[in-house]
Design a protein around this motif. Structure first.
Motif, PDB file in Angstrom:
ATOM      1  N   GLY A  65      -5.047   1.606  -5.115  1.00  0.00           N
ATOM      2  CA  GLY A  65      -6.257   2.185  -5.694  1.00  0.00           C
ATOM      3  C   GLY A  65      -5.982   3.509  -6.402  1.00  0.00           C
ATOM      4  N   GLU A  66      -4.905   4.173  -5.987  1.00  0.00           N
ATOM      5  CA  GLU A  66      -4.580   5.473  -6.585  1.00  0.00           C
ATOM      6  C   GLU A  66      -3.496   5.363  -7.646  1.00  0.00           C
ATOM      7  OE1 GLU A  66      -3.566   7.842  -3.211  1.00  0.00           O
ATOM      8  OE2 GLU A  66      -5.565   7.571  -2.345  1.00  0.00           O
TER       9      GLU A  66
ATOM     10  N   PRO B  38       0.418  -7.307  -1.398  1.00  0.00           N
ATOM     11  CA  PRO B  38      -0.311  -7.194  -0.128  1.00  0.00           C
ATOM     12  C   PRO B  38      -1.429  -6.158  -0.091  1.00  0.00           C
ATOM     13  CG  PRO B  38       2.021  -7.412   0.304  1.00  0.00           C
ATOM     14  CD  PRO B  38       1.869  -7.375  -1.193  1.00  0.00           C
ATOM     15  N   LYS B  39      -1.202  -4.963  -0.639  1.00  0.00           N
ATOM     16  CA  LYS B  39      -2.223  -3.927  -0.469  1.00  0.00           C
ATOM     17  C   LYS B  39      -3.290  -3.949  -1.564  1.00  0.00           C
ATOM     18  CE  LYS B  39      -0.689  -0.293   2.182  1.00  0.00           C
ATOM     19  NZ  LYS B  39      -0.534   1.174   2.095  1.00  0.00           N
ATOM     20  N   ASP B  40      -3.119  -4.833  -2.545  1.00  0.00           N
ATOM     21  CA  ASP B  40      -4.099  -4.906  -3.638  1.00  0.00           C
ATOM     22  C   ASP B  40      -5.440  -5.421  -3.131  1.00  0.00           C
ATOM     23  OD1 ASP B  40      -2.130  -4.103  -5.345  1.00  0.00           O
ATOM     24  OD2 ASP B  40      -1.713  -6.091  -6.159  1.00  0.00           O
ATOM     25  N   TYR B  46      -9.977 -15.553  -0.959  1.00  0.00           N
ATOM     26  CA  TYR B  46      -8.591 -15.710  -1.433  1.00  0.00           C
ATOM     27  C   TYR B  46      -7.629 -15.415  -0.291  1.00  0.00           C
ATOM     28  CZ  TYR B  46      -4.356 -14.511  -4.232  1.00  0.00           C
ATOM     29  OH  TYR B  46      -3.081 -14.424  -4.750  1.00  0.00           O
ATOM     30  N   ARG B  47      -7.889 -14.301   0.396  1.00  0.00           N
ATOM     31  CA  ARG B  47      -7.024 -13.915   1.517  1.00  0.00           C
ATOM     32  C   ARG B  47      -7.029 -14.997   2.608  1.00  0.00           C
ATOM     33  NH1 ARG B  47      -5.509  -8.914   3.487  1.00  0.00           N
ATOM     34  NH2 ARG B  47      -6.930  -7.890   2.056  1.00  0.00           N
ATOM     35  N   ARG B  48      -8.209 -15.445   2.973  1.00  0.00           N
ATOM     36  CA  ARG B  48      -8.302 -16.424   4.065  1.00  0.00           C
ATOM     37  C   ARG B  48      -7.649 -17.754   3.677  1.00  0.00           C
ATOM     38  NH1 ARG B  48     -13.731 -14.647   4.985  1.00  0.00           N
ATOM     39  NH2 ARG B  48     -14.374 -16.451   3.752  1.00  0.00           N
ATOM     40  N   LEU B 105      -0.727 -10.519   4.864  1.00  0.00           N
ATOM     41  CA  LEU B 105      -2.162 -10.668   4.603  1.00  0.00           C
ATOM     42  C   LEU B 105      -3.005 -10.230   5.804  1.00  0.00           C
ATOM     43  CD1 LEU B 105      -1.762 -14.077   2.829  1.00  0.00           C
ATOM     44  CD2 LEU B 105      -2.774 -12.059   1.758  1.00  0.00           C
ATOM     45  N   GLY B 106      -2.317  -9.741   6.848  1.00  0.00           N
ATOM     46  CA  GLY B 106      -3.060  -9.169   7.965  1.00  0.00           C
ATOM     47  C   GLY B 106      -3.272 -10.079   9.157  1.00  0.00           C
ATOM     48  N   ILE B 107      -2.514 -11.162   9.274  1.00  0.00           N
ATOM     49  CA  ILE B 107      -2.605 -11.996  10.481  1.00  0.00           C
ATOM     50  C   ILE B 107      -1.302 -11.797  11.253  1.00  0.00           C
ATOM     51  CG2 ILE B 107      -1.700 -14.059   9.280  1.00  0.00           C
ATOM     52  CD1 ILE B 107      -3.483 -15.728  11.193  1.00  0.00           C
TER      53      ILE B 107
END
Lengths: 94, 330
Positions: A65-66, B38-40, B46-48, B105-107
């Motif tokens: 975001g930055e 990943p951090k976008d 979409y993620r799931r 993706l956070g799992i």
């Protein structure tokens, strides 16, 4: 239910004298095991001559975001590129 | 495929005019072939969907080790044994590349394994069939890995960076798997009549399940349309299946083996092979858990996980003890 082994990010130096490059991650109880697991997972075909591992939690990343404000300061400094300066053709070795 | 019938959670594909500004910006990035990292920012659906797809793919690699692992002790020569072990090791590696892509993706890894064991997430239908003879190991490499390559090469261009990068690594290694399978088949087909008959029998067992790997026709599927929009599915199931048939028929002819399909015929107008009806009832039964080996496969995975619990615990305890003993850095 036991706790999950920590996650480690893996960086490998390929054989061509390049810098270490991120290739993925592994789970391991400690750094030594992380290196051995990384060897088994990421270098089964001589992909590397050196492995770095770092706890994923220890890596700090810039925020997408930055991206604008973070990289903006260099955008208007085109004079940092040598092509900014036109050189006369007859002058050599510049 | 390795990920079959992945749900997207959408009822229909949205028109651009119905999208929120964030969704529109995201779709514009996808359309411009900008990889998502990943951090976008990404839509929750979409993620799931990606978590489901990559997880199914990873589980398939891991469960896929079982039919072949059964043959390591019975491989006909030391060299075949060493090759098969290397191949099964690669499958473990492929599973791990994919788990690590899903984790971005956070799992968590443990959550994925729990979901597999609880039957909440599938793995490919193909691994619920038994490997009855040595020729089945050749056929699995030739057909199953061949079908996997067909599906995975387009996925190297998919929109999610970590998944695409895992696919590139996997595709580089997969070609060895297919060739070692074909090499086993060539050896058997040049051998005694009994060996050739064994090869023919294996082809007959694996042909239809291999075609089912690509999943049911999905040209009308809303999930496939959505996944295509997100560029996490690049070709339809039928397109991939047709490519697979077209490339495999001449290979079977070379081996002198007969593909068990009376309707298989070259169609000069289409420039493709026509082939018979697939028994989708069998496919759905296998997905529901009624294939020949479903219970055995999951049972084996659960046992391995439970038997390994003390090792995971001991390794953590050992690491903690080591860390406590280490002199603290100033």
């Amino acid at each position: 239910m036991t706790a999950e082994w920590p996650l480690w990010e893996v960086f490998i130096r390929s054989q061509h004298g390049l810098a270490h490059k991120h290739v993925g991650s592994v789970h391991a109880a400690d750094a030594g095991m992380a290196i051995r697991n990384a060897r088994d997972v990421y270098t089964r075909r001589n992909e590397g001559v050196s492995i770095w591992v770092a706890r994923s939690g220890d890596i700090h990343a810039s925020s997408p975001g930055e991206r604008g404000p973070l990289f903006e300061p260099s955008n208007d400094k085109v004079y940092r590129h040598p092509t900014f300066f036109p050189m006369p053709e007859e002058v050599k070795h510049l | 495929m390795y990920a079959q019938m992945v749900e997207t959670g959408v009822a229909r594909v949205q028109d651009v005019s119905e999208m929120s500004p964030e969704e529109r910006a995201f779709q514009a990035r996808i359309d411009a072939d900008v990889k998502i990292e990943p951090k976008d920012d990404m839509p929750e659906a979409y993620r799931r969907t990606l978590i489901r797809q990559i997880q199914q793919h990873a589980h398939s690699e891991i469960v896929g080790m079982l039919p072949e692992g059964n043959w390591i002790t019975r491989a006909p020569s030391l060299q075949r044994k060493a090759i098969l072990m290397a191949k099964v090791q690669d499958e473990a590696g492929h599973g791990l590349y994919l788990y690590c892509a899903a984790e971005t993706l956070g799992i968590s890894r443990d959550r994925m394994i729990e979901d597999l064991h609880a039957g909440k997430v599938r793995y490919s239908s193909i691994f619920n069939y038994p490997a009855l003879a040595w020729a089945d190991i050749g056929t699995i490499g030739w057909l199953v890995d061949g079908a996997a390559i067909m599906n995975q090469i387009p996925l190297c261009r998919c929109s999610y960076g970590p998944y695409a990068r895992a696919m590139i690594r996997i595709c580089k290694e997969e070609s060895f798997h297919q060739r070692q399978g074909f090499d086993i088949m060539m050896t058997l087909c040049r051998g005694t009549p009994e060996q050739k008959a064994m090869a023919q029998g294996a082809l007959e067992r694996w042909w239809w399940p291999s075609l089912m790997m690509f999943g049911p026709p999905d040209a009308q599927s809303v999930h496939s349309a959505q996944s295509a929009r997100w560029k996490i599915k690049l070709l339809s199931n039928d397109e991939l299946r047709q490519r697979f048939v077209d490339q495999t028929v001449p290979q079977a002819e070379y081996l002198g083996l007969r593909i068990p399909d009376d309707k298989l015929v070259w169609n000069a107008t289409r420039g493709h092979y026509d082939f018979g009806e697939i028994d989708w009832n069998e496919f759905h039964e296998v997905l529901k858990g009624h294939g020949p080996c479903n219970r055995e496969r999951i049972g084996t995975r659960i046992k391995a996980w439970e038997d390994g619990a003390w090792v995971r615990e001991a390794a953590l305890a050992h690491a903690r003890k080591g860390a406590a003993r280490e002199p603290q850095a100033a």
